[in-house]
Motif scaffolding. Structure first.
Motif, short mmCIF file in Angstrom:
data_model
loop_
_atom_site.label_atom_id
_atom_site.label_comp_id
_atom_site.label_asym_id
_atom_site.label_seq_id
_atom_site.Cartn_x
_atom_site.Cartn_y
_atom_site.Cartn_z
N HIS A 218 0.91 -1.18 -0.13
CA HIS A 218 0.04 0.06 0.08
C HIS A 218 0.95 1.38 0.00
O HIS A 218 2.03 1.14 0.40
CB HIS A 218 -1.06 0.02 1.27
N CYS B 287 -1.21 7.52 1.99
CA CYS B 287 -2.77 7.53 1.96
C CYS B 287 -3.22 5.89 2.03
O CYS B 287 -4.54 5.91 1.82
CB CYS B 287 -3.02 7.88 0.69
N ASP B 288 -2.43 4.69 1.91
CA ASP B 288 -2.99 3.57 2.07
C ASP B 288 -3.77 3.01 0.81
O ASP B 288 -4.28 1.90 0.96
CB ASP B 288 -4.02 3.29 3.37
N GLN C 63 -4.13 0.63 -2.47
CA GLN C 63 -3.21 -0.45 -2.97
C GLN C 63 -2.63 -0.23 -4.09
O GLN C 63 -3.15 0.36 -4.84
CB GLN C 63 -4.38 -1.52 -2.88
N ARG D 61 4.02 0.28 2.26
CA ARG D 61 3.56 -0.51 3.71
C ARG D 61 3.14 -1.77 3.02
O ARG D 61 2.17 -1.90 2.21
CB ARG D 61 3.05 0.17 4.63
N GLU E 103 0.75 -5.47 3.84
CA GLU E 103 -0.34 -5.93 4.37
C GLU E 103 -0.28 -7.32 4.03
O GLU E 103 -0.70 -7.84 3.04
CB GLU E 103 -1.78 -5.21 4.09
#
Length: 156
Positions: A70, A74-75, A77, A150, A152
């Motif tokens: 991500h 802003c997260d 994908q 990051r 996940e």
């Protein structure tokens, strides 16, 4: 004929301006002060100031778990773990991005001509894409800064 050419040029400029405006409209809009509050100094340097992490084996360079990468800002994908591969370039490398997740921008900085990749959602600088990736897949190498992403984990 001259009037037609002038009209065509005006219309072309209007379309270009609309495309440029669209790329500037982001799902996530924050002031630089707001970005500084939520990002680490290194993330801010990379994502907002178009910096580059130092090459090396740290971070996600040698990371190959199943999941999704991500945007660290802003997260959104960006990359699936199945597209990640070892490129030996010192940065995490992917052969493809999730459709619509990145924009491609001509980058003529530092005396080079490259294609910058930025997060479509927030405009954060992710890295660059090159045409020296695996020939058996896309032939692309999305060279991504660890600070800009990051991970996940997923069991799928």
């Amino acid at each position: 004929m001259r009037t037609f050419i002038v009209l065509l040029l005006i219309l072309s400029g209007t379309v270009l301006s609309a495309q440029e405006k669209k790329s500037m409209e982001r799902k996530v809009n924050k002031t630089e002060e707001e970005w500084k509050e939520i990002l680490t100094p290194q993330q801010y340097y990379v994502l907002r100031e178009k910096g580059t992490d130092r090459p090396g084996n740290g971070g996600y360079t040698k990371h190959f778990e199943k999941g999704t990468y991500h945007c660290a800002a802003c997260d959104a994908q960006l990359f699936e773990s199945g597209t990640k591969y070892e490129s030996h370039c010192g940065w995490p490398s992917f052969d493809d991005a999730i459709k619509g997740s990145v924009e491609y921008v001509l980058d003529k900085s530092h005396g080079m001509i490259r294609t910058e990749i930025i997060c479509t959602s927030c405009g954060g600088h992710l890295g660059h894409v090159f045409d020296d990736g695996p020939r058996d897949t896309t032939g692309k190498r999305y060279c991504v800064n660890t600070s800009s992403i990051r991970f996940e984990k997923s069991d799928l």
